[in-house]
Design a protein around this motif. Structure first.
Motif, short mmCIF file in Angstrom:
data_model
loop_
_atom_site.label_atom_id
_atom_site.label_comp_id
_atom_site.label_asym_id
_atom_site.label_seq_id
_atom_site.Cartn_x
_atom_site.Cartn_y
_atom_site.Cartn_z
N TYR A 36 0.85 -1.19 0.00
CA TYR A 36 0.00 0.00 0.00
C TYR A 36 0.88 1.24 0.00
N ASP A 37 0.32 2.35 -0.40
CA ASP A 37 1.10 3.59 -0.46
C ASP A 37 0.15 4.77 -0.46
N PHE A 38 0.72 5.94 -0.20
CA PHE A 38 -0.02 7.20 -0.30
C PHE A 38 0.74 8.13 -1.25
N PRO A 39 0.03 9.03 -1.93
CA PRO A 39 0.73 9.97 -2.83
C PRO A 39 1.63 10.90 -2.05
N ASP A 40 2.63 11.45 -2.73
CA ASP A 40 3.56 12.37 -2.08
C ASP A 40 2.87 13.64 -1.59
N THR A 41 1.89 14.10 -2.35
CA THR A 41 1.13 15.28 -1.96
C THR A 41 -0.31 14.86 -1.69
N LEU A 42 -0.79 15.16 -0.50
CA LEU A 42 -2.14 14.78 -0.11
C LEU A 42 -3.13 15.87 -0.50
N SER A 43 -4.40 15.59 -0.35
CA SER A 43 -5.45 16.53 -0.75
C SER A 43 -6.03 17.24 0.46
N VAL A 44 -6.55 18.44 0.21
CA VAL A 44 -7.21 19.23 1.26
C VAL A 44 -8.68 19.35 0.92
N ASP A 45 -9.53 19.02 1.87
CA ASP A 45 -10.98 19.09 1.69
C ASP A 45 -11.57 19.58 3.00
N ARG A 46 -12.87 19.50 3.14
CA ARG A 46 -13.52 19.82 4.41
C ARG A 46 -14.67 18.84 4.62
N TYR A 47 -14.81 18.42 5.89
CA TYR A 47 -15.84 17.45 6.25
C TYR A 47 -16.59 17.96 7.48
N LEU A 48 -17.89 17.69 7.48
CA LEU A 48 -18.74 18.08 8.60
C LEU A 48 -18.71 16.97 9.64
N ILE A 49 -18.12 17.26 10.80
CA ILE A 49 -17.97 16.29 11.87
C ILE A 49 -18.56 16.88 13.14
N ASP A 50 -19.53 16.20 13.71
CA ASP A 50 -20.21 16.67 14.92
C ASP A 50 -20.75 18.08 14.73
N GLY A 51 -21.28 18.33 13.54
CA GLY A 51 -21.88 19.63 13.28
C GLY A 51 -20.91 20.75 12.99
N GLU A 52 -19.62 20.45 12.94
CA GLU A 52 -18.60 21.48 12.70
C GLU A 52 -17.83 21.15 11.43
N LEU A 53 -17.65 22.16 10.57
CA LEU A 53 -16.93 21.98 9.31
C LEU A 53 -15.43 22.07 9.58
N ASN A 54 -14.70 21.02 9.22
CA ASN A 54 -13.28 20.95 9.53
C ASN A 54 -12.45 20.84 8.25
N ASP A 55 -11.41 21.68 8.15
CA ASP A 55 -10.43 21.48 7.09
C ASP A 55 -9.77 20.13 7.30
N THR A 56 -9.61 19.39 6.21
CA THR A 56 -9.20 17.99 6.30
C THR A 56 -8.07 17.71 5.31
N VAL A 57 -7.09 16.95 5.75
CA VAL A 57 -6.08 16.40 4.85
C VAL A 57 -6.43 14.94 4.64
N ILE A 58 -6.65 14.56 3.39
CA ILE A 58 -7.22 13.25 3.08
C ILE A 58 -6.44 12.59 1.94
N ALA A 59 -6.40 11.26 1.99
CA ALA A 59 -5.71 10.52 0.93
C ALA A 59 -6.31 9.12 0.85
N VAL A 60 -6.13 8.52 -0.30
CA VAL A 60 -6.57 7.14 -0.54
C VAL A 60 -5.39 6.20 -0.32
N ARG A 61 -5.64 5.09 0.34
CA ARG A 61 -4.61 4.07 0.50
C ARG A 61 -4.52 3.29 -0.82
N GLU A 62 -3.53 3.66 -1.62
CA GLU A 62 -3.43 3.13 -2.97
C GLU A 62 -2.61 1.85 -3.01
#
Length: 966
Positions: A390-416
């Protein structure tokens, strides 16, 4: 038919007669042709199977049908034109008895044996070349045929912009084709006439037979007419030309070049008539004089005259004379690049940090992303990779997810999936193609926080996946970096052989699965096996029991590649990102419609991911595409329904685009402003924030994008990239997910102060089918010209030279660790501009992954350096920087530092001194070759650093307690 049917004579003695080719050569040629045919058929068949399975067969059929029609029509036309030219030229030759013997007879006799072959093969070759050349312009011809008007006219000729973008390129293809064939036919005609005596020379004059004269006159006239048409069309092309100061037609073009081209086009028509006059009066001097005069006129009227206008009239008065045309360029560029509606605000940024400065921006400072997606990939790999494959890309992605009613900036990646992680003995066809077929799950961490040890704070991860994202299909069969093809699927009841995920509780330490999706064409039939064997070249596909009647072959697995094949008219953002939506993992790909034919717009050069260069003068983010990571489904959503280029291609490929209304609320909440589009727009705004032609000409207020002070390459520093983060611009009611970048002075200067701050609202909202009304709004803060707000380079220099901070960092660097500077973020808070930079520490040997240990903060000339963002902000702004929700005012004398705090500071100082002494002792021991003493010094250094970290933690705890009691 040959050149000489009636007067064919026996081959002269001494002329070699062609012999029959050996049978082995004919057989070898036939085998080679068969192999080529099989390869072509195999690739076409598998391409068709892929498009048909994906539901985009119309794209494949339209493209190839258009190519075939263009190839046949123009190839046959060119071949017939050449054949007819040769046939007519042969008929125009004089009879043998009436012509004297000449030196050309020897060449003519040598060509006689291959005369028939030339008559047949030459038209075929030229037809093949011409057909391929025009067929390669299939997209230009389709767009011309299905064009949609822009509803806007160019400022010079009053033509709709669609004329320049669709019609002019298409007409130019036809004119270039016709001109090329006419020239070829004219040259061939003259050659055959000369060779067979229809043209004879005597002294300075030459004579031609009547038929030769007619043919050459007509061909010469056709060439001149087509040249005139090409020159006439060139008048319009001037509006899209690249210039030195600005793009588009300038003063000299409008007042000299365009009239000159009109004159030259008229002259070419007159010269065409001169050629036709030879039919009635056999005097070739007339057209030759005409051609000569046209060449002279081209040099004088088309070249010298515009140059003189430019040199003696425009250059001395350029600022005034060019102003109307510069304004045309400014207006066109702003519209073409979507930067005509930027909200510009004069921002007199403060440089002095006041205690209450951040109170109004508490929500923004609490959301500052301190996890750098360009650095933390090794941490994801060490903590979440799980297995070597398994591996992750060198540069990850930035998104936002609603967790417990609060919008959070998120660093996310797929386990490739990464087959390179397997040992060589495990790299078999069975493993590569049928066992290791997919990645597994996504990993996500909060962007604005880390654990106490500096590790990312994950809210989704593990195998099987657990966390805040709920249940979703975690198997990743489509994504960047996957094998070029995998064979999946098996009959019901078959024991699974695909590795699903490792599991220590299972008997074999792993859980297997059988693919249940519909991700690729079937490969169970004999024909399919043969075709895919031809395509991939693996004979195991023909004989392996793993290839069953229910098997599918998954290929074209990269999301960008899949979207590009079904929408070939789009330029795609290479920065694709994963989102978890409605129980599925989707890849989001931003697509752009572009052209390099927008009149007067500035020409911007870009590099594709494959290294090829392309120019554009217009861009729209017209499509948001998604690719399902499990079954590869590609969906193209219309994002800019008003774009005429997209409307044109929607007519070319009907039924391939889904309306925006079909975007679900959850998917909408994860779409974002494209990174590539923002980079293009910020590049243009560095110059085109100046909207006055006079000021634009002087260029004194141009800006540039600063170099990235944290990233050096072999070729020097690269531009600082834009960053996704949550921020609140002046005029906004609340912080939003945005993208930002800064500007510094342009020109030849190394002055690194801020001149501008650009941000775009990247928040699409959570309403199905409708993006937020403020999405895509560009906001530009223009700082006063006498501003001294430090730029990124100055701020990084301040960080690197801060004595207290560097004392700690240097100690870390001298041990077995490296210090990594994270992304340098800039936010408009506290009435000024705040810089934030995370600092990571990573081991230099052994297991290496970055841990967030420190945070730099700068506001004006004030620098803060702490273990946390809050601590660094407190150093710059005081405790009011992170206000309590219900603060109580304090006053009076400055509080006395508690005893525990002073003791901790003393312990910290002692630990640092011991660390320094241990470093010096270790260096001395190393110089003497005493490795035992060196090892002992390294142990003391480690103990001292641990003590220093513990003392710092006590200081933070004591100060926090003191703050709470206050």
């Amino acid at each position: 038919m040959t050149f000489d049917e009636k007067d064919a004579r026996p081959t002269p003695r001494g002329i070699p007669v062609p012999r029959r080719r050996p049978a082995w050569m004919i057989a070898l040629t036939a085998v080679f042709a068969a192999i080529v045919a099989i390869v072509v058929i195999g690739n076409l068949w598998t391409e068709w199977a892929w498009f048909r399975h994906l539901g985009y067969s119309g794209v494949w059929k339209t493209a190839w049908t258009t190519r075939l029609i263009l190839f046949l029509v123009f190839g046959v036309f060119a071949g017939l034109a050449v054949w007819l030219t040769l046939w007519l030229a042969k008929r125009a030759r004089p009879k043998t008895a009436s012509r004297p013997r000449s030196t050309l007879d020897a060449y003519r006799e040598q060509l006689q044996p291959v005369e028939r072959l030339v008559t047949i093969s030459l038209p075929l070759v030229i037809g093949l070349i011409a057909g391929i050349a025009v067929a390669s312009k299939w997209d230009t011809m389709l767009a011309w045929r299905h064009q949609v008007p822009f509803g806007m006219e160019d400022p010079q000729f009053g033509m709709d912009l669609s004329f320049y973008i669709f019609t002019l390129p298409g007409v130019s293809v036809l004119v270039d084709f016709a001109l090329g064939i006419a020239i070829v036919c004219a040259v061939l005609s003259a050659f055959v006439h000369l060779l067979y005596g229809a043209i004879t020379s005597g002294g300075r004059a030459f004579a031609a037979s009547k038929l030769a004269r007619i043919q050459l006159s007509i061909l010469g006239a056709m060439v001149m007419v087509l040249i005139g048409i090409k020159i006439w069309l060139g008048r319009f092309a001037l509006l899209t030309n690249a210039g030195d100061t600005f793009d588009g037609a300038d003063y000299a073009d409008i007042n000299a070049s365009i009239p000159a081209r009109s004159i030259l086009a008229g002259i070419s028509l007159v010269v065409a008539l001169m050629f036709l006059s030879v039919i009635l009066k056999p005097d070739w001097r007339v057209p030759f004089i005409g051609v000569t005069l046209m060449v002279v006129a081209g040099l004088v009227v088309g070249g010298l005259y515009p140059a003189m206008i430019q040199r003696f009239k425009v250059d001395p008065n350029a600022q005034e004379l060019e102003a109307p045309y510069i304004q045309r360029n400014i207006d066109a560029t702003l519209v073409a690049f979507g930067i005509d509606d930027v909200e510009v605000t004069t921002y007199d940024a403060k440089t002095q940090a006041l205690p209450d400065a951040l109170r109004a921006d508490a929500q923004t400072t609490a959301s500052i992303r301190i996890l750098d997606p360009n650095i933390v990939s090794p941490a994801f790999q060490q903590l979440q990779q799980n297995k070597q494959y398994y591996d992750f890309p060198d540069t990850l992605s930035v998104d936002r997810y609603l967790i417990d009613g609060e919008l959070n900036d998120t660093v996310i990646a797929v386990r490739e999936l990464n087959l390179a992680g397997l040992s060589n003995e495990n790299r078999t066809w069975i493993n590569d193609r049928t066992v290791f077929t997919h990645g597994f799950g996504v990993v996500a961490a909060y962007g604005n926080r880390t654990n106490s040890d500096g590790q990312p704070t994950f809210f989704e991860g593990g195998i099987p996946s657990t966390g805040e994202l709920g249940a979703y299909e975690p198997r990743i069969y489509f994504g960047p970096g996957l094998p070029d093809y995998s064979i999946v699927g098996a009959p019901e009841g078959t024991i699974p052989w695909e590795l699903d995920y490792p599991d220590d509780t299972s008997v074999n330490g792993q859980v297997n699965t059988t693919y249940a999706g519909d991700g690729g064409p079937g490969v169970g039939s004999v024909l399919a096996k043969l075709m895919f064997w031809v395509r991939f070249g693996d004979e195991e596909m023909l004989f392996s029991d793993r290839v069953t009647s229910e098997s599918q072959v998954l290929y074209y697995r990269d999301p960008v590649e899949r979207v590009k094949k079904v929408a070939p008219y789009l330029i795609l953002d290479p920065n694709v990102y994963p989102v978890v939506v409605d129980g599925r993992v989707l890849w989001v790909v931003d697509g752009f419609t572009t052209t390099d034919h927008y009149p007067y717009s500035d020409r911007l050069g870009l590099l594709r991911a494959d290294g090829t260069h392309y120019d554009l003068t217009y861009v729209r983010n017209s499509v948001k595409a998604t690719v399902d990571a499990y079954d590869g489904t590609v969906t193209l959503y219309v994002w800019d329904a008003e774009d005429p280029i997209l409307q044109t291609w929607a007519k070319v490929y009907p039924g391939t685009l889904a309306p925006m209304s079909e975007i679900s609320a959850e998917l909408m909440s994860h779409l974002r402003y494209p990174d590539l589009l923002f980079q293009i727009q910020r590049e243009q705004l560095a110059t085109y924030h100046v909207t006055d032609a006079q000021s634009f000409y002087s260029g004194q207020d141009f800006w540039r994008i600063p170099d990235d002070p944290t990233s050096a390459t072999s070729s020097g520093l690269r531009f600082q990239p834009p960053y996704y983060l949550t921020l609140q611009m002046p005029g906004q009611e609340e912080p939003t997910f945005s993208m930002m970048s800064v500007y510094i002075p342009g020109g030849n200067t190394n002055r690194n102060v801020l001149t501008g701050y650009l941000a775009v609202n990247s928040e699409t909202g959570r309403v199905a089918g409708t993006p937020d009304s403020d999405y895509g709004t560009l906001r530009l803060l223009e700082l006063p010209r006498d501003s001294t707000v430090p730029g990124p380079g100055q701020v990084q220099n301040a960080f690197n030279s801060d004595p207290e901070a560097q004392k700690v960092l240097n100690l870390l660097r001298q041990g077995e660790t490296n210090v990594l500077s994270g992304n340098l973020l800039t936010l408009p808070v506290g009435g000024g501009l705040l810089y934030v930079q995370p600092v990571y520490v990573q081991s230099s040997t052994g297991t290496q992954y970055p841990l967030l240990r420190k945070v730099f903060v700068a506001f004006g000339d004030s620098v803060g350096f702490g273990d946390t963002l809050d601590e660094a902000l407190d150093q710059v702004f005081g405790r009011a920087a992170t206000p309590d929700p219900d603060p109580s005012p304090t006053g009076g004398e400055e509080p006395v530092e508690p005893t525990e705090t002073s003791e901790a500071r003393a312990a910290l100082q002692m630990a640092l001194l011991e660390a320094k002494q241990a470093i010096e002792d270790g260096q001395a021991a190393l110089a003497e070759g005493d490795f035992a003493a060196y090892g002992e010094a390294q142990d003391r250094l480690e103990e001292a650093l641990d003590a220093a970290i513990e003392a710092e933690a006590l200081i933070v705890e004591a100060e926090s307690s003191n703050g709470d009691s206050a």
